[in-house]
Structure formats: structure tokens, C-alpha cells
Design an enzyme around this catalytic site. Structure first.
Site, mmCIF file in Angstrom:
data_model
loop_
_atom_site.group_PDB
_atom_site.id
_atom_site.type_symbol
_atom_site.label_atom_id
_atom_site.label_comp_id
_atom_site.label_asym_id
_atom_site.label_seq_id
_atom_site.Cartn_x
_atom_site.Cartn_y
_atom_site.Cartn_z
ATOM 1 N N ARG A 173 0.867 -1.287 0.086
ATOM 2 C CA ARG A 173 -0.310 -0.029 -0.045
ATOM 3 C C ARG A 173 0.835 1.238 -0.063
ATOM 4 O O ARG A 173 0.240 2.340 -0.117
ATOM 5 C CB ARG A 173 -0.920 0.162 1.278
ATOM 6 C CG ARG A 173 -1.925 -1.022 1.112
ATOM 7 C CD ARG A 173 -2.622 -0.829 2.537
ATOM 8 N NE ARG A 173 -3.762 -0.048 2.707
ATOM 9 C CZ ARG A 173 -5.014 -0.357 2.819
ATOM 10 N NH1 ARG A 173 -5.512 -1.810 2.406
ATOM 11 N NH2 ARG A 173 -5.866 0.376 2.367
ATOM 12 N N TYR A 176 0.567 4.391 -2.267
ATOM 13 C CA TYR A 176 -0.327 5.178 -2.153
ATOM 14 C C TYR A 176 -0.039 5.900 -0.904
ATOM 15 O O TYR A 176 -0.105 7.152 -0.793
ATOM 16 C CB TYR A 176 -1.708 4.577 -2.089
ATOM 17 C CG TYR A 176 -3.109 5.265 -2.023
ATOM 18 C CD1 TYR A 176 -3.394 6.047 -2.752
ATOM 19 C CD2 TYR A 176 -3.579 5.443 -0.568
ATOM 20 C CE1 TYR A 176 -4.619 6.614 -2.704
ATOM 21 C CE2 TYR A 176 -4.653 6.420 -0.569
ATOM 22 C CZ TYR A 176 -5.266 6.860 -1.703
ATOM 23 O OH TYR A 176 -6.480 7.704 -1.441
ATOM 24 N N VAL A 218 -15.002 -1.093 -0.653
ATOM 25 C CA VAL A 218 -15.996 -2.110 0.128
ATOM 26 C C VAL A 218 -17.711 -1.572 0.092
ATOM 27 O O VAL A 218 -18.223 -2.506 -0.277
ATOM 28 C CB VAL A 218 -15.674 -2.127 1.785
ATOM 29 C CG1 VAL A 218 -15.922 -0.902 2.283
ATOM 30 C CG2 VAL A 218 -16.252 -3.332 2.520
ATOM 31 N N THR A 241 -12.371 -1.529 11.300
ATOM 32 C CA THR A 241 -13.607 -0.620 11.085
ATOM 33 C C THR A 241 -13.074 0.394 10.057
ATOM 34 O O THR A 241 -11.787 0.477 9.925
ATOM 35 C CB THR A 241 -13.767 -0.047 12.545
ATOM 36 O OG1 THR A 241 -12.362 0.842 12.960
ATOM 37 C CG2 THR A 241 -14.066 -0.897 13.588
HETATM 38 N N1 LIG Z 1 -13.050 8.260 -2.160
HETATM 39 C C1 LIG Z 1 -12.246 7.894 -0.861
HETATM 40 O O1 LIG Z 1 -12.602 7.350 -0.053
HETATM 41 C C2 LIG Z 1 -11.121 8.778 -0.629
HETATM 42 C C3 LIG Z 1 -10.475 8.672 0.354
HETATM 43 C C4 LIG Z 1 -9.223 9.368 0.745
HETATM 44 C C5 LIG Z 1 -8.501 10.041 -0.141
HETATM 45 N N2 LIG Z 1 -9.204 10.283 -1.255
HETATM 46 C C6 LIG Z 1 -8.600 10.969 -2.508
HETATM 47 O O2 LIG Z 1 -9.535 11.684 -3.389
HETATM 48 C C7 LIG Z 1 -8.971 12.126 -4.660
HETATM 49 C C8 LIG Z 1 -10.271 11.274 -5.614
HETATM 50 O O3 LIG Z 1 -10.445 9.937 -5.083
HETATM 51 P P1 LIG Z 1 -11.806 9.204 -5.781
HETATM 52 O O4 LIG Z 1 -12.208 8.377 -4.885
HETATM 53 O O5 LIG Z 1 -12.710 10.423 -6.524
HETATM 54 O O6 LIG Z 1 -11.017 8.347 -6.689
HETATM 55 P P2 LIG Z 1 -11.249 8.273 -8.392
HETATM 56 O O7 LIG Z 1 -10.303 6.943 -8.594
HETATM 57 O O8 LIG Z 1 -12.730 7.787 -8.736
HETATM 58 O O9 LIG Z 1 -10.577 9.366 -9.114
HETATM 59 C C9 LIG Z 1 -9.236 9.648 -9.463
HETATM 60 C C10 LIG Z 1 -9.367 10.528 -10.578
HETATM 61 O O10 LIG Z 1 -7.901 10.763 -10.955
HETATM 62 C C11 LIG Z 1 -7.588 10.422 -12.435
HETATM 63 N N3 LIG Z 1 -6.047 10.244 -12.249
HETATM 64 C C12 LIG Z 1 -5.518 9.062 -11.733
HETATM 65 N N4 LIG Z 1 -4.248 9.328 -12.158
HETATM 66 C C13 LIG Z 1 -4.008 10.238 -12.838
HETATM 67 C C14 LIG Z 1 -3.083 10.876 -13.458
HETATM 68 N N5 LIG Z 1 -1.624 10.485 -13.515
HETATM 69 N N6 LIG Z 1 -3.028 11.836 -14.269
HETATM 70 C C15 LIG Z 1 -4.495 12.712 -14.306
HETATM 71 N N7 LIG Z 1 -5.528 11.908 -13.821
HETATM 72 C C16 LIG Z 1 -5.449 10.878 -13.145
HETATM 73 C C17 LIG Z 1 -8.585 9.191 -12.588
HETATM 74 O O11 LIG Z 1 -8.647 8.883 -13.853
HETATM 75 C C18 LIG Z 1 -9.838 9.715 -11.894
HETATM 76 O O12 LIG Z 1 -10.618 10.404 -12.670
HETATM 77 C C19 LIG Z 1 -7.689 10.986 -4.679
HETATM 78 O O13 LIG Z 1 -6.684 11.782 -4.482
HETATM 79 C C20 LIG Z 1 -7.883 10.107 -3.467
HETATM 80 O O14 LIG Z 1 -6.546 9.878 -3.022
HETATM 81 C C21 LIG Z 1 -10.422 9.600 -1.746
HETATM 82 O O1 LIG Z 2 -10.112 6.562 3.395
HETATM 83 C C1 LIG Z 2 -9.161 6.443 3.176
HETATM 84 O O2 LIG Z 2 -8.167 6.999 3.459
HETATM 85 C C2 LIG Z 2 -8.820 5.378 2.027
HETATM 86 O O3 LIG Z 2 -9.823 4.498 2.103
HETATM 87 C C3 LIG Z 2 -9.858 3.623 1.253
HETATM 88 O O4 LIG Z 2 -8.853 2.562 1.499
HETATM 89 P P1 LIG Z 2 -9.494 1.194 2.382
HETATM 90 O O5 LIG Z 2 -10.198 1.757 3.647
HETATM 91 O O6 LIG Z 2 -8.581 0.141 2.482
HETATM 92 O O7 LIG Z 2 -10.917 0.726 1.350
HETATM 93 P P2 LIG Z 2 -11.544 -0.385 1.030
HETATM 94 O O8 LIG Z 2 -10.950 -0.989 -0.069
HETATM 95 O O9 LIG Z 2 -13.048 0.160 0.673
HETATM 96 O O10 LIG Z 2 -11.338 -1.416 2.277
HETATM 97 C C4 LIG Z 2 -12.198 -1.016 3.463
HETATM 98 C C5 LIG Z 2 -12.177 -2.136 4.335
HETATM 99 O O11 LIG Z 2 -13.344 -3.250 3.936
HETATM 100 C C6 LIG Z 2 -12.774 -4.467 3.425
HETATM 101 N N1 LIG Z 2 -13.292 -4.849 2.352
HETATM 102 C C7 LIG Z 2 -13.348 -4.494 1.077
HETATM 103 C C8 LIG Z 2 -13.805 -4.911 0.167
HETATM 104 C C9 LIG Z 2 -14.420 -6.206 -0.180
HETATM 105 O O12 LIG Z 2 -15.157 -6.530 -0.819
HETATM 106 N N2 LIG Z 2 -14.850 -6.546 1.451
HETATM 107 C C10 LIG Z 2 -14.054 -6.085 2.556
HETATM 108 O O13 LIG Z 2 -14.339 -6.474 3.646
HETATM 109 C C11 LIG Z 2 -11.196 -4.112 3.468
HETATM 110 O O14 LIG Z 2 -10.482 -5.333 3.948
HETATM 111 C C12 LIG Z 2 -11.032 -3.006 4.599
HETATM 112 O O15 LIG Z 2 -10.950 -3.394 5.741
HETATM 113 C C13 LIG Z 2 -9.695 4.140 -0.129
HETATM 114 O O16 LIG Z 2 -9.963 3.293 -1.365
HETATM 115 C C14 LIG Z 2 -8.441 4.900 -0.542
HETATM 116 O O17 LIG Z 2 -8.365 5.831 -1.475
HETATM 117 C C15 LIG Z 2 -8.495 6.125 0.774
HETATM 118 O O18 LIG Z 2 -7.299 6.929 0.834
#
Ligand SMILES: NC(=O)c1ccc[n+]([C@@H]2O[C@H](COP(=O)([O-])OP(=O)(O)OC[C@H]3O[C@@H](n4cnc5c(N)ncnc54)[C@H](O)[C@@H]3O)[C@@H](O)[C@H]2O)c1
Ligand SMILES: O=C(O)[C@H]1O[C@H](OP(=O)(O)OP(=O)(O)OC[C@H]2O[C@@H](n3ccc(=O)[nH]c3=O)[C@H](O)[C@@H]2O)[C@H](O)[C@@H](O)[C@@H]1O
Length: 346
Positions: A173, A176, A218, A241
């Protein structure tokens, strides 16, 4: 030299903010703010664009390489005079004249960010440097969407912004979470060295309509599985969690952070905490009571617990989430039903 105590830290700022480029004033006739959203074709980015476009004084430019995002998410804006979509990979420099940069570009689902880890690191490091270079050249304010993953497998609970985290630097991981940690460092170095106006949001798990159906996270997995009549795959042990924030609350928090005076980092997330087994039970109850729940193998370094302390967001941004998990899941269900073509049973 100015000293800033926005986050309770003393950041020594070496320089005044850069002077805006004169070209920034050459705007579309109605607008007074031109905003770049990197990753704007993705899940959170496209909802952010919707909100920014509601304001007739905003022009919005999206730069996205469509790795995990899609033009579909932006289809209602394509052709709009205040909107531009650029196919661009942010690991390459971008020359545009903007006032604000929301820097979201980065794959967010673990399956996608682990697919090409070197590219994920490049996106976080070179991509963020390119966006900071752009912000410096045009004097724009820049907001980074960092992540709760900077806390790693946290030894403090709930997580406060002051916690430095427990991250494996060489794990699967790391591309990231270490990538985002470097991105935060770069933001603060540009702030201290060049006086850039920065904002850092530490986002906790966010969910809602437009998530990729097979994106592997998830909430999207469980909803898609329930609608397809498949077993919900809880990864072992199921007691880990997460705290889930609905996307409209997230967008509201990001805009408040950008518009406010605090650099962050600030946690933005919903403190409601659920085990993955509890989440599966809720999805089953709300969406498809006939499906079963099965325990499957987990992936390495999965954080065991995660819950934001949002005291700072409340105090500094006047922000708190409004939508509970039980309110948000049905909204996402509706969107998934439409995209999967599974109508609600009468
Ligand atoms: N969704 C979450 O739970 C979560 C949690 C923590 C942080 N974030 C952060 O929020 C942001 C958006 O997340 P999201 O859930 O919308 O993800 P997402 O994957 O839907 O969106 C990411 C976007 O970035 C684009 N992208 C990826 N690499 C690129 C590159 N090299 N150049 C140009 N575009 C690129 C993808 O095509 C996509 O449109 C990310 O920076 C992610 O790390 C999201
Ligand atoms: O909030 C964040 O900071 C991060 O959260 C997620 O990472 P993660 O929490 O690992 O996201 P999931 O893949 O949705 O997993 C969440 C939990 O669900 C569990 N999981 C996942 C998928 C599944 O089918 N079943 C399941 O039990 C995983 O083991 C994990 O414990 C996001 O994908 C990251 O981009 C983000 O930065």
C-alpha cells in the site's frame, strides 16, 4: 518572514505568495474565478465539479487521464461555455492560467492504486510537483486531497491531525500512503519556501453515486454484490473498522477548506464507525435480505481501525457531516440499480 500558526504548528513562511500571472484575468465574460480540478472525471472530483459549476462566477477546467475516471461522470457539462475537459496525465507539466487548483488526481481504490504502484507514486510525487509548479507560476491557491491512509495502521484512535501515523514504508500500500505523505511534504515545502497558499484535506472513506461499480472498495462491492444476488465478501477478520462519509458532505468540506484561512491538514470524514461485518449486515438489511455474507482472505497491511477526530473541521471550517450511513446507502443503491439495470422489486 511570517510565522503562521494555522494548524497549531509554527510554519515559517519564507516568502510572500507569488504574484498572479496577468493572463489569469483573461476570463470567460461572466466568470471571476477559474478553477482547475485534477482528477475531476473521478468519483469525488465529478461531484465537486457539479457543485463548483452551480456558481455562475466559476469557470472549471478538468484535467484527467481517465485511468479510473470517465467522461460519463461529466457528461452534463461537456460543451458548457464555462467548462473545459482536458485529457492530461499530471505526471507531465500542465500550462493553464487558474486561480485555484483542487488537486485530486490519483487512483483511490486499493485494487487500482496497487495495479501499477510505480505509476501511483509518480502521480503522487511528480504529479503533485507539477501542480505545485503550476500554482507557483500563476499564483494559485492549491488544495491536495490527502488521505486517512497517512495514519497507516493507526496506534491512536480516533485519529487526530497531530498523529504522525504508523505506515509500512515498503508494503504493497506504500505507493499510495507514502506517496500521499510525500505529497503533503511537498505542499508544505512549497508553502514555506515559496509562500504558496496551500490547503490539505485528509479524506476518510467516502462513498456515493458514481463510484465505479467494480472498483473494489467495500461499499461499492457490497452494494453491487447485493444487487447481483451474490454473497457479500467480508475480508477477514471482519472486525476492522472504517468511517464512511457521504460524497455531498465531503464536497462541502473541501470547498469550505479551500475558501477558508487554514492550511490544514484537516481531517474530513464522518466519525460514525462500523466494522466491515456491521456494514455487510446493514447493506443486506437495506438492499437484499436474501444474500449471504462470506468471509474471504484479506490483503496485506489492511488498517485495523479508522475513525476521524473532526474537532478541527468543526472549529475551523464550521463543518460536520449531515448524512448518516443509513441515509446515504439508499441514494447510492438507486444509482447502482440504474447502472446495473436492476429495478427495485415491487
Ligand atoms: N474516495 C475516498 O474514500 C478517498 C479517501 C481518501 C482520499 N481520497 C482521495 O481523493 C481523490 C479522489 O478520489 P476518488 O475516490 O474520487 O477516486 P477516483 O479514482 O474515482 O478518481 C481519481 C481520478 O484521478 C484520475 N487520475 C488518476 N491518475 C491520474 C494521472 N496520473 N493524471 C491525471 N488524472 C489521473 C482518474 O482517472 C480519476 O478520474 C484521490 O486523490 C484520493 O486519493 C479519496
Ligand atoms: O479513506 C481513506 O483514507 C482510504 O480509504 C480507502 O482504503 P480502504 O479503507 O482500504 O478501502 P476499501 O478497499 O474500501 O476497504 C475497506 C475495508 O473493507 C474491507 N473490504 C473491502 C472489500 C470487500 O469486498 N470486502 C471487505 O471486507 C477491507 O478489508 C478493508 O478493511 C480508499 O480506497 C483509499 O483511497 C482512501 O485513501
Amino acid at each position: 518572514m511570517a510565522t503562521e500558526a494555522a494548524n497549531g504548528n509554527n510554519h515559517v513562511v519564507a516568502k510572500k505568495p507569488p504574484t498572479p500571472s496577468p493572463l489569469r484575468n483573461s476570463k470567460f465574460f461572466q466568470s471571476n474565478m477559474r478553477i482547475l480540478v485534477t482528477g475531476g472525471a473521478g468519483f469525488i472530483g465529478s461531484h465537486l465539479v457539479d457543485k463548483l459549476m452551480e456558481n455562475e462566477k466559476n469557470e472549471v477546467i478538468v484535467a484527467d487521464n481517465f485511468f479510473t475516471g470517465s467522461k460519463d461522470n461529466l457528461k452534463k457539462w461537456i460543451g458548457h461555455p464555462r467548462f473545459e475537459l482536458i485529457r492530461h496525465d499530471i505526471t507531465e507539466p500542465l500550462l493553464v492560467e487558474v486561480d485555484q487548483i483542487y488537486h485530486l488526481a490519483c487512483p483511490a481504490s486499493p485494487i487500482f492504486y496497487k495495479h501499477n504502484p510505480v505509476k501511483t507514486i509518480k502521480t503522487n510525487v511528480m504529479g503533485t510537483m507539477n501542480m505545485l509548479g503550476l500554482a507557483k507560476r500563476v499564483g494559485a491557491r492549491i488544495l491536495l486531497t490527502s488521505t486517512s491512509e497517512v495514519y497507516g495502521d493507526p496506534l491512536e484512535h480516533p485519529q487526530k491531525e497531530e498523529y504522525w501515523g504508523n505506515v509500512n514504508p515498503i508494503g504493497v500500500r506504500s505507493c499510495y500512503d507514502e506517496g500521499k505523505r510525500v505529497a503533503e511534504t511537498l505542499m508544505f515545502d512549497y508553502h514555506r519556501q515559496h509562500g504558496l497558499e496551500i490547503r490539505i484535506a485528509r479524506i476518510f472513506n467516502t462513498y456515493g453515486p458514481r463510484m465505479n461499480i467494480d472498483d473494489g472498495r467495500v461499499v461499492s462491492n457490497f452494494i453491487a454484490q447485493a444487487l447481483r444476488g451474490e454473497s457479500l465478501t467480508v475480508q477477514a477478520p471482519g472486525t476492522q473498522t472504517r468511517s464512511f462519509c457521504y460524497v455531498s458532505d465531503m464536497v462541502d468540506g473541501l470547498i469550505r477548506l479551500m475558501e477558508g484561512d487554514n492550511t490544514g491538514p484537516i481531517n474530513i470524514g464522518n466519525p460514525g464507525e462500523f466494522t466491515m461485518m456491521e456494514l455487510a449486515e446493514i447493506v443486506k438489511e437495506l438492499i437484499e435480505p436474501s444474500v449471504s455474507i462470506k468471509i474471504v482472505e484479506n490483503t496485506p497491511d489492511d488498517p485495523r481501525q479508522r475513525k476521524p477526530d473532526i474537532t478541527k473541521a468543526k472549529q475551523l471550517l464550521g463543518w460536520a457531516p449531515k448524512i448518516t450511513l443509513r441515509q446515504g446507502l439508499p441514494r447510492m443503491e438507486e444509482d447502482f440499480r440504474q447502472r446495473l439495470g436492476v429495478p427495485k422489486k415491487a
